[in-house]
Design a protein around this motif. Structure first.
Motif, PDB file in Angstrom:
ATOM      1  N   LEU A 107     -13.792 -56.131  -0.225  1.00  0.00           N
ATOM      2  CA  LEU A 107     -12.738 -56.934  -0.846  1.00  0.00           C
ATOM      3  C   LEU A 107     -11.510 -57.012   0.051  1.00  0.00           C
ATOM      4  O   LEU A 107     -11.186 -56.070   0.781  1.00  0.00           O
ATOM      5  N   ASP A 108     -10.834 -58.135  -0.013  1.00  0.00           N
ATOM      6  CA  ASP A 108      -9.595 -58.342   0.728  1.00  0.00           C
ATOM      7  C   ASP A 108      -8.450 -57.676  -0.043  1.00  0.00           C
ATOM      8  O   ASP A 108      -8.150 -58.070  -1.174  1.00  0.00           O
ATOM      9  N   PRO A 109      -7.798 -56.661   0.536  1.00  0.00           N
ATOM     10  CA  PRO A 109      -6.699 -55.995  -0.184  1.00  0.00           C
ATOM     11  C   PRO A 109      -5.498 -56.900  -0.398  1.00  0.00           C
ATOM     12  O   PRO A 109      -4.629 -56.581  -1.229  1.00  0.00           O
ATOM     13  N   TRP A 110      -5.419 -58.026   0.315  1.00  0.00           N
ATOM     14  CA  TRP A 110      -4.252 -58.901   0.235  1.00  0.00           C
ATOM     15  C   TRP A 110      -4.493 -60.121  -0.648  1.00  0.00           C
ATOM     16  O   TRP A 110      -3.766 -61.092  -0.578  1.00  0.00           O
ATOM     17  N   ARG A 111      -5.507 -60.033  -1.491  1.00  0.00           N
ATOM     18  CA  ARG A 111      -5.756 -60.997  -2.563  1.00  0.00           C
ATOM     19  C   ARG A 111      -6.152 -60.218  -3.805  1.00  0.00           C
ATOM     20  O   ARG A 111      -6.761 -59.152  -3.707  1.00  0.00           O
ATOM     21  N   THR A 112      -5.813 -60.744  -4.980  1.00  0.00           N
ATOM     22  CA  THR A 112      -6.306 -60.105  -6.194  1.00  0.00           C
ATOM     23  C   THR A 112      -7.718 -60.608  -6.477  1.00  0.00           C
ATOM     24  O   THR A 112      -8.014 -61.802  -6.315  1.00  0.00           O
ATOM     25  N   TYR A 120      -8.348 -55.981  -8.575  1.00  0.00           N
ATOM     26  CA  TYR A 120      -8.153 -55.248  -7.329  1.00  0.00           C
ATOM     27  C   TYR A 120      -7.111 -55.935  -6.449  1.00  0.00           C
ATOM     28  O   TYR A 120      -6.923 -57.150  -6.515  1.00  0.00           O
ATOM     29  N   GLY A 121      -6.464 -55.144  -5.614  1.00  0.00           N
ATOM     30  CA  GLY A 121      -5.499 -55.664  -4.653  1.00  0.00           C
ATOM     31  C   GLY A 121      -4.445 -54.612  -4.349  1.00  0.00           C
ATOM     32  O   GLY A 121      -4.053 -53.853  -5.230  1.00  0.00           O
ATOM     33  N   ARG A 122      -4.002 -54.589  -3.106  1.00  0.00           N
ATOM     34  CA  ARG A 122      -2.993 -53.595  -2.723  1.00  0.00           C
ATOM     35  C   ARG A 122      -1.648 -53.955  -3.360  1.00  0.00           C
ATOM     36  O   ARG A 122      -1.125 -55.045  -3.175  1.00  0.00           O
ATOM     37  N   GLY A 123      -1.132 -53.005  -4.139  1.00  0.00           N
ATOM     38  CA  GLY A 123       0.134 -53.211  -4.831  1.00  0.00           C
ATOM     39  C   GLY A 123      -0.028 -53.611  -6.282  1.00  0.00           C
ATOM     40  O   GLY A 123       0.970 -53.680  -7.010  1.00  0.00           O
ATOM     41  N   THR A 124      -1.259 -53.858  -6.721  1.00  0.00           N
ATOM     42  CA  THR A 124      -1.441 -54.242  -8.124  1.00  0.00           C
ATOM     43  C   THR A 124      -0.925 -53.157  -9.061  1.00  0.00           C
ATOM     44  O   THR A 124      -0.314 -53.448 -10.091  1.00  0.00           O
ATOM     45  N   ALA A 125      -1.173 -51.890  -8.695  1.00  0.00           N
ATOM     46  CA  ALA A 125      -0.720 -50.769  -9.516  1.00  0.00           C
ATOM     47  C   ALA A 125       0.589 -50.194  -9.005  1.00  0.00           C
ATOM     48  O   ALA A 125       1.411 -49.723  -9.788  1.00  0.00           O
ATOM     49  N   ASP A 126       0.790 -50.213  -7.693  1.00  0.00           N
ATOM     50  CA  ASP A 126       1.893 -49.484  -7.073  1.00  0.00           C
ATOM     51  C   ASP A 126       2.559 -50.353  -6.015  1.00  0.00           C
ATOM     52  O   ASP A 126       2.166 -50.317  -4.876  1.00  0.00           O
ATOM     53  N   ASN A 127       3.578 -51.126  -6.311  1.00  0.00           N
ATOM     54  CA  ASN A 127       4.272 -51.202  -7.588  1.00  0.00           C
ATOM     55  C   ASN A 127       4.500 -52.660  -7.972  1.00  0.00           C
ATOM     56  O   ASN A 127       5.180 -52.963  -8.931  1.00  0.00           O
ATOM     57  N   LYS A 128       3.899 -53.593  -7.208  1.00  0.00           N
ATOM     58  CA  LYS A 128       4.153 -55.009  -7.451  1.00  0.00           C
ATOM     59  C   LYS A 128       3.725 -55.419  -8.858  1.00  0.00           C
ATOM     60  O   LYS A 128       4.422 -56.177  -9.536  1.00  0.00           O
ATOM     61  N   GLY A 129       2.575 -54.928  -9.291  1.00  0.00           N
ATOM     62  CA  GLY A 129       2.122 -55.263 -10.633  1.00  0.00           C
ATOM     63  C   GLY A 129       3.073 -54.764 -11.700  1.00  0.00           C
ATOM     64  O   GLY A 129       3.347 -55.457 -12.687  1.00  0.00           O
ATOM     65  N   GLN A 130       3.610 -53.562 -11.495  1.00  0.00           N
ATOM     66  CA  GLN A 130       4.457 -52.956 -12.525  1.00  0.00           C
ATOM     67  C   GLN A 130       5.822 -53.639 -12.613  1.00  0.00           C
ATOM     68  O   GLN A 130       6.300 -53.946 -13.716  1.00  0.00           O
ATOM     69  N   HIS A 131       6.471 -53.900 -11.484  1.00  0.00           N
ATOM     70  CA  HIS A 131       7.770 -54.579 -11.634  1.00  0.00           C
ATOM     71  C   HIS A 131       7.584 -56.055 -11.984  1.00  0.00           C
ATOM     72  O   HIS A 131       8.468 -56.664 -12.606  1.00  0.00           O
ATOM     73  N   SER A 132       6.428 -56.622 -11.670  1.00  0.00           N
ATOM     74  CA  SER A 132       6.158 -57.999 -12.096  1.00  0.00           C
ATOM     75  C   SER A 132       5.986 -58.082 -13.607  1.00  0.00           C
ATOM     76  O   SER A 132       6.416 -59.060 -14.243  1.00  0.00           O
ATOM     77  N   ILE A 133       5.353 -57.087 -14.201  1.00  0.00           N
ATOM     78  CA  ILE A 133       5.245 -57.029 -15.662  1.00  0.00           C
ATOM     79  C   ILE A 133       6.637 -57.018 -16.288  1.00  0.00           C
ATOM     80  O   ILE A 133       6.926 -57.759 -17.240  1.00  0.00           O
TER      81      ILE A 133
END
Length: 461
Positions: A107-112, A120-133
Motif C-alpha cells: 500500500l502507498d502510505p501517502w494515499r488513504t 490505511y495511510g501515514r498520519g491517519t491516526a497520528d495525527n492528521k486524522g485526529q485534528h481533521s476530526i
C-alpha cells in the motif's frame, strides 16, 4: 438547530465520504519531520491545506517560524465575544517516516486506502486524522448554529512533534497572551479500546537511560580466555537485573512513583485492558505486583530495555566481547523524582558491584496531568455519554507521552484529551490506520463537545 442536528450533520459529513476525501488530501503531504528535506512539505501542509480550511471556518491565521529553524507553526484564532469561554486545541501535521515498501499489499502510505473497516495511510491516526476530526466537528457545529460557535477558539498546529516538539515551549511562552483560554481540549494517542470512548488528562513522562560497559578493545578467544576475562555482555546483563527483574518489576524505590491515590484507583477501577485479537495478549505475571493492568499502564512507572548490543549477533565470533551497550527507558507518572533518576541508577549499580557500568541520560520528556478536582472532567464525560450512550473511560494519563506539560504547566490550563485512535492502529509503523466506526463516533463526540461548550457560553452570556 439543536445539538441533535449538529451531531446528525457530523454523521452525514462522514457517511457522504467528504471527511475521508479531506483526509486523503492531507495524508498526501509527505510531512516526515525526521527527514532533513521535509521543510517544504511541512510548510505546504500548513499554508496550502490548513490555512484555507481555517479561513473557511472564520478563523484568522498566522504562520509562526520555529526559533530553531525547524518546522513552522500555524496559529488559527476565532473570536466571537470576549464574554464567551475560550478553548485552545492542538494538533501536529508532521508524521514519522512513510516506510514505503513495508506496508501490507504494498500500500502507498501517502494515499488513504480503505480495506474493510480500516483506512490505511501515514498520519491517519497520528495525527492528521485526529485534528481533521476536530476541525470538521467545529465546522458542523458552526453550520448548525447559523455561522457561530457560541465560544471562542484557538488552534495551534505544530510540525515537529515527531522529533520531540523542540520549539513548542518557547513558541507557547512567546504567545502566552494570544493562547489564553479557559480549557485545552485536543486529540492524540489511542483510546483505551476501539469500542470505548476515552478521556485522558495528561501523559506519562519518559527518560532514556544509557548503560555502557567498556572493558577493553576488541574480543578475545573464548577458549583461550574464557573464565579469566570479564565478559562485558555478562556484566551488563547482571547490571540490568539489579534495576529490573525477570518479571519486569523495578528493584529499587528511587525509580518508583508515589503511592497511587484513592482518587486514581477509583477512576481506574472500571478500566479493563483487553487487547483485541490482532493485538498482543497481556503477559501473565508481568509487572508490579498487586496492581491491575490499568494501574500498571496509567498510574505506575515502568523500566523497559529498548535495545542491547554486544559482539555481532548476525555473525558471532568465538570471542569474549570487550564492550556492551543497552538503552533503557523509564516511563514515569507525575510525582516521580525524575531529576534524581540518573544518579540513583548509578548509585544502585555501584552499590551492587558494577562501578564499570557508565550511566547517562538522554531524551527526557515530562509527566503531567490535570487535577482530578477540575470541573471540566465531569463536563466532558457527561457530554460524551450523552452523545454515545457510553460511559467514557477516564485515565489520569495515557501510557505514552505528549507535550501536555507545555499546556498544563507552561500555560496553566486544564487539559482534556479525547483520542480518536485505538491501541492497534500501528502508528509509527507500517500499516498505520484508523477504524471507520471509531472515526464516525469521534466526529459525533467532538460535535457534541463543541455544541455543549457553546451552551456553556450561552449560560455565561
Amino acid at each position: 438547530m439543536t445539538r441533535a442536528d449538529a451531531i446528525d450533520r457530523a454523521r452525514k459529513h462522514f457517511q457522504s465520504g467528504e471527511f475521508l476525501k479531506i483526509l486523503d488530501r492531507r495524508v498526501g503531504y509527505r510531512t516526515e519531520s525526521q527527514q532533513p528535506n521535509s521543510g517544504e512539505a511541512l510548510r505546504a501542509y500548513l499554508v496550502e491545506e490548513l490555512t484555507p480550511a481555517f479561513t473557511a471556518l472564520g478563523f484568522t491565521t498566522r504562520l509562526i517560524e520555529a526559533p530553531s529553524g525547524k518546522g513552522p507553526y500555524l496559529l488559527a484564532d476565532y473570536r466571537e465575544d470576549a464574554s464567551l469561554p475560550t478553548v485552545l486545541t492542538y494538533g501536529h501535521g508532521d508524521v514519522v517516516d512513510g516506510m514505503e515498501g513495508e506496508w501490507r499489499d504494498n500500500l502507498d502510505p501517502w494515499r488513504t486506502t480503505t480495506r474493510g473497516e480500516r483506512v490505511y495511510g501515514r498520519g491517519t491516526a497520528d495525527n492528521k486524522g485526529q485534528h481533521s476530526i476536530n476541525m470538521s466537528a467545529l465546522r458542523v457545529v458552526r453550520e448548525a448554529r447559523g455561522g457561530k460557535l457560541g465560544f471562542n477558539a484557538k488552534f495551534l498546529i505544530e510540525t515537529g512533534e515527531e522529533i520531540g516538539s523542540p520549539d513548542l515551549r518557547r513558541v507557547c511562552d512567546g504567545l502566552r497572551e494570544e493562547l489564553k483560554a479557559d480549557l485545552f481540549l485536543a486529540s492524540d494517542g489511542p483510546r483505551l479500546s476501539a469500542d470505548r470512548p476515552t478521556i485522558f488528562l495528561g501523559c506519562r513522562g519518559g527518560l532514556r537511560i544509557h548503560l555502557d560497559v567498556n572493558l577493553r578493545e576488541g574480543g578475545h578467544h573464548s577458549g583461550n580466555w574464557g573464565g579469566v576475562l570479564a565478559n562485558a555482555a555478562t556484566v551488563l546483563s547482571n547490571a540490568i537485573a539489579c534495576l529490573v527483574n525477570e518479571k519486569g518489576q523495578m528493584q529499587f524505590e528511587a525509580l518508583k512513583p508515589p503511592r497511587i491515590s484513592n482518587a486514581i484507583r477509583s477512576v481506574l477501577a472500571d478500566v479493563k485492558v483487553e487487547p483485541t485479537a490482532d493485538e498482543p495478549a497481556l503477559s501473565p505475571n508481568w509487572g508490579e505486583e498487586g496492581l491491575s493492568p490499568a494501574e500498571r499502564l496509567y498510574a505506575w512507572n515502568t523500566l523497559e530495555v529498548l535495545a542491547m548490543s554486544a559482539g555481532n549477533i548476525a555473525s558471532p565470533a568465538n570471542a569474549i566481547p570487550g564492550e556492551a551497550h543497552a538503552v533503557l527507558q523509564l516511563r514515569f507518572v507525575v510525582g516521580t523524582k525524575i531529576e534524581q533518576a540518573i544518579d540513583a541508577v548509578r548509585e544502585r549499580l555501584h552499590a551492587n558491584g558494577f562501578p564499570m557500568v557508565e550511566v547517562s541520560g538522554a531524551q527526557a520528556f515530562a509527566a503531567s496531568r490535570t487535577d482530578f478536582d477540575s470541573p471540566w472532567i465531569n463536563w466532558a464525560a457527561e457530554s460524551i455519554q450523552k452523545t454515545t450512550g457510553k460511559r467514557p473511560a477516564i485515565l489520569p494519563n495515557f501510557g505514552g507521552s505528549l507535550p501536555n506539560d507545555v499546556f498544563s504547566e507552561g500555560l496553566g490550563l486544564p487539559t482534556i484529551w479525547v483520542p480518536h485512535s485505538y491501541p492497534g492502529c500501528s502508528q509509527h509503523a507500517p500499516n498505520e490506520h484508523i477504524l471507520l466506526p471509531v472515526t464516525e463516533e469521534a466526529l459525533t463526540i467532538m460535535a457534541g463537545l463543541f455544541w455543549d461548550l457553546g451552551e456553556k457560553g450561552a449560560r455565561r452570556a
